[in-house]
Design a protein around this motif. Structure first.
Motif, mmCIF file in Angstrom:
data_model
loop_
_atom_site.group_PDB
_atom_site.id
_atom_site.type_symbol
_atom_site.label_atom_id
_atom_site.label_comp_id
_atom_site.label_asym_id
_atom_site.label_seq_id
_atom_site.Cartn_x
_atom_site.Cartn_y
_atom_site.Cartn_z
ATOM 1 N N GLU A 89 0.815 -1.223 0.000
ATOM 2 C CA GLU A 89 0.000 0.000 0.000
ATOM 3 C C GLU A 89 0.848 1.272 0.000
ATOM 4 N N LYS A 90 2.162 1.129 0.031
ATOM 5 C CA LYS A 90 3.030 2.293 0.198
ATOM 6 C C LYS A 90 3.813 2.676 -1.053
ATOM 7 N N LEU A 91 3.614 1.949 -2.156
ATOM 8 C CA LEU A 91 4.379 2.244 -3.361
ATOM 9 C C LEU A 91 3.879 3.522 -4.033
ATOM 10 N N ALA A 92 4.810 4.429 -4.325
ATOM 11 C CA ALA A 92 4.484 5.694 -4.991
ATOM 12 C C ALA A 92 4.901 5.650 -6.460
ATOM 13 N N ALA A 93 5.702 4.649 -6.812
ATOM 14 C CA ALA A 93 6.178 4.493 -8.190
ATOM 15 C C ALA A 93 6.329 3.004 -8.463
ATOM 16 N N GLY A 94 6.426 2.676 -9.733
ATOM 17 C CA GLY A 94 6.702 1.294 -10.109
ATOM 18 C C GLY A 94 5.497 0.386 -10.120
ATOM 19 N N ASN A 95 5.721 -0.791 -10.681
ATOM 20 C CA ASN A 95 4.711 -1.839 -10.764
ATOM 21 C C ASN A 95 5.266 -3.111 -10.160
ATOM 22 N N ILE A 96 4.387 -3.887 -9.548
ATOM 23 C CA ILE A 96 4.786 -5.167 -8.967
ATOM 24 C C ILE A 96 5.144 -6.123 -10.104
ATOM 25 N N SER A 97 6.238 -6.836 -9.922
ATOM 26 C CA SER A 97 6.701 -7.767 -10.946
ATOM 27 C C SER A 97 7.225 -9.028 -10.260
ATOM 28 N N SER A 98 7.889 -9.864 -11.040
ATOM 29 C CA SER A 98 8.356 -11.144 -10.509
ATOM 30 C C SER A 98 9.807 -11.394 -10.893
ATOM 31 N N MET A 99 10.406 -12.334 -10.216
ATOM 32 C CA MET A 99 11.771 -12.712 -10.541
ATOM 33 C C MET A 99 11.820 -13.298 -11.960
ATOM 34 N N ALA A 100 10.752 -13.962 -12.376
ATOM 35 C CA ALA A 100 10.698 -14.499 -13.739
ATOM 36 C C ALA A 100 10.809 -13.363 -14.763
ATOM 37 N N GLN A 101 10.154 -12.236 -14.481
ATOM 38 C CA GLN A 101 10.233 -11.065 -15.364
ATOM 39 C C GLN A 101 11.668 -10.530 -15.400
ATOM 40 N N PHE A 102 12.328 -10.489 -14.222
ATOM 41 C CA PHE A 102 13.706 -10.018 -14.198
ATOM 42 C C PHE A 102 14.608 -10.934 -15.015
ATOM 43 N N ILE A 103 14.423 -12.234 -14.885
ATOM 44 C CA ILE A 103 15.241 -13.188 -15.641
ATOM 45 C C ILE A 103 15.035 -12.982 -17.138
ATOM 46 N N GLU A 104 13.805 -12.711 -17.531
ATOM 47 C CA GLU A 104 13.520 -12.431 -18.944
ATOM 48 C C GLU A 104 14.246 -11.164 -19.396
#
Length: 115
Positions: A89-104
């Motif tokens: 509830e505290k994020l002011a920027a960015g989107n939630i993602s996953s480690m799978a997305q980072f690996i990609e």
């Protein structure tokens, strides 16, 4: 010549370098303030571990990351890390993602790690 657009920044901390926290936070803010003024921007910024704190309202870095987002840079937060620290509830920027997305992303771009 190498360009930033071929890179993904892995942000693994809420400060740049080891030492005094106030200095590290200031250095990180300066890094992103200068980065957002560049003509060529990175493909993405992926925040892990304490790096997810830079996306919260309490962080001055979040303002810089929000501007990068507005310029088309994917600003992503590791879901496991956000959940661990209870920051959903505290994020002011960015989107939630996953480690799978980072690996990609890491398979397509060179990774520049800030810690």
């Amino acid at each position: 010549m190498e360009t930033l657009k071929n890179k993904v920044i892995l942000l693994a901390s809420d400060q740049l370098g080891k030492g005094e926290q106030e200095l590290g936070e200031g250095l990180l803010e300066t890094f992103f303030t200068i980065l957002k003024q560049k003509e060529e921007l990175p493909a993405a910024v992926f925040c892990v571990n304490r790096g997810v704190f830079t996306l919260t309202e309490g962080s001055l870095v979040s303002l810089q990351l929000k501007e990068l987002e507005e310029k088309g840079v994917d600003v992503l937060a590791c879901k496991t890390c956000v959940d661990f620290y209870g920051l959903n509830e505290k994020l002011a920027a960015g989107n939630i993602s996953s480690m799978a997305q980072f690996i990609e992303l890491a398979s397509k771009y060179e990774v520049l790690t800030l810690s």
